[in-house]
Design an enzyme around this catalytic site. Sequence first.
Site, PDB file in Angstrom:
ATOM      1  N   GLY A  65       0.836  -1.192   0.000  1.00  0.00           N
ATOM      2  CA  GLY A  65       0.000   0.000   0.000  1.00  0.00           C
ATOM      3  C   GLY A  65       0.869   1.239   0.000  1.00  0.00           C
ATOM      4  O   GLY A  65       1.256   1.759  -1.046  1.00  0.00           O
TER       5      GLY A  65
ATOM      6  N   GLU B 109      -4.801   7.851  -2.351  1.00  0.00           N
ATOM      7  CA  GLU B 109      -3.811   8.637  -3.098  1.00  0.00           C
ATOM      8  C   GLU B 109      -2.551   8.888  -2.259  1.00  0.00           C
ATOM      9  O   GLU B 109      -1.866   9.882  -2.416  1.00  0.00           O
ATOM     10  CB  GLU B 109      -4.391   9.979  -3.575  1.00  0.00           C
ATOM     11  CG  GLU B 109      -5.734   9.900  -4.296  1.00  0.00           C
ATOM     12  CD  GLU B 109      -5.634   9.245  -5.667  1.00  0.00           C
ATOM     13  OE1 GLU B 109      -4.904   8.253  -5.785  1.00  0.00           O
ATOM     14  OE2 GLU B 109      -6.297   9.721  -6.595  1.00  0.00           O
TER      15      GLU B 109
END
Length: 382
Positions: free
Chosen positions: A131, A363
């Site tokens: 991630g 993001e």
Amino acid sequence: MTTTMLTDDQLALVEATLDFTQDHLTPHAVQWDQDKHFPLDVLRKAAGIGLGGIYVREESGGSGLGRADGVLIFETLASGCPSIAGFLSIHNMVAWMIDRYGDAAQRERWLPRLCAMEDLGSYCLTEPGAGSDAAALRARAVRDGDGYLLTGVKQFISGAGASQVYVVMARTSDDGPRGVSAFLVDKDDPGLSFGPNEKKMGWSAQPTRQVVLDGVRVPADRLLGREGDGFRIAMNGLNGGRLGIAACSLGGARAALDGSLVHLADREAFGARLLDAQALQFRLADMATELAAARALVHQAAQALDRGDRQAPQLCAMAKRFATDTGYSVADRALQLHGGYGYLTEYGIEKIVRDLRVHQILEGTNEIMRVIVARGLTETLR
């Protein structure tokens, strides 16, 4: 939103986007959230006013606008529905990446339908085990004759299953970030499948699913840029994506603040309007001030990205961190100002709170934004 510093073209852009938002997003946002409905017809209407290819050059079917224009658009859209505005930001990030890094044949093939939103686009970077540490991704692309075989799993992909076009980051070598390449994958490519729709706290009006690549064979002309360019492409795309999500936080929070003003004006306690209580006025003043400060930083970062300023990545990270933290905080305080009514679905405030919470994560988490800013501050001392 203050409009005193906007050009005539930007004022017209905001007005057109606001008309669209009030007609097509605001009246339906709560119901879409409750029904978990992804309004494809409304997205295609958005494309009709140029919102399917905001940053794409005009000759490829886009609107040819800059990031300073984009943040105005996304703040306005998010005042109606942060979930749909957030997906539009991601779709436009995908279209920009193809326009910026694709060759002429790729632009001709993929962009007209993306700009018209006849096809939707999704961005595939995050994996179940990669991630925040995006350079550690494990999806692989192995050269196979005149193409590549892609294998791996992408996690938390907005629009997955509904989108036709996927920009997929996959490893073509073990050379860290320099071993990552970017590929264009079509929904109809054999071996591509999707996990179940995730059950989420917010962003319920758009699907979020795994993208599973089980030996997906793509021809060599699906490589975006060159081998090894993928990580750079991904990070440059995220600079703009972070501004889009920051602007969406501003729009959602502004709607919550506006709702609080109306609610406090309509409610009375102890013989007086709640809006006339100085303690509540001070809270509203703080909320408005914090949003104005966040908006100024978002616009500064957008202008820096438009002019190619070398500090733009740091400014985009600052803006994303500050605007998403501020937006969530303002929306949460707006819910409190509504009292028990803020907790009711019909008022739409609790939806905004749930939608904006994820903006602090996607993001790039806000912790990673701090890493980017700190790296920019300290790099000259290494």
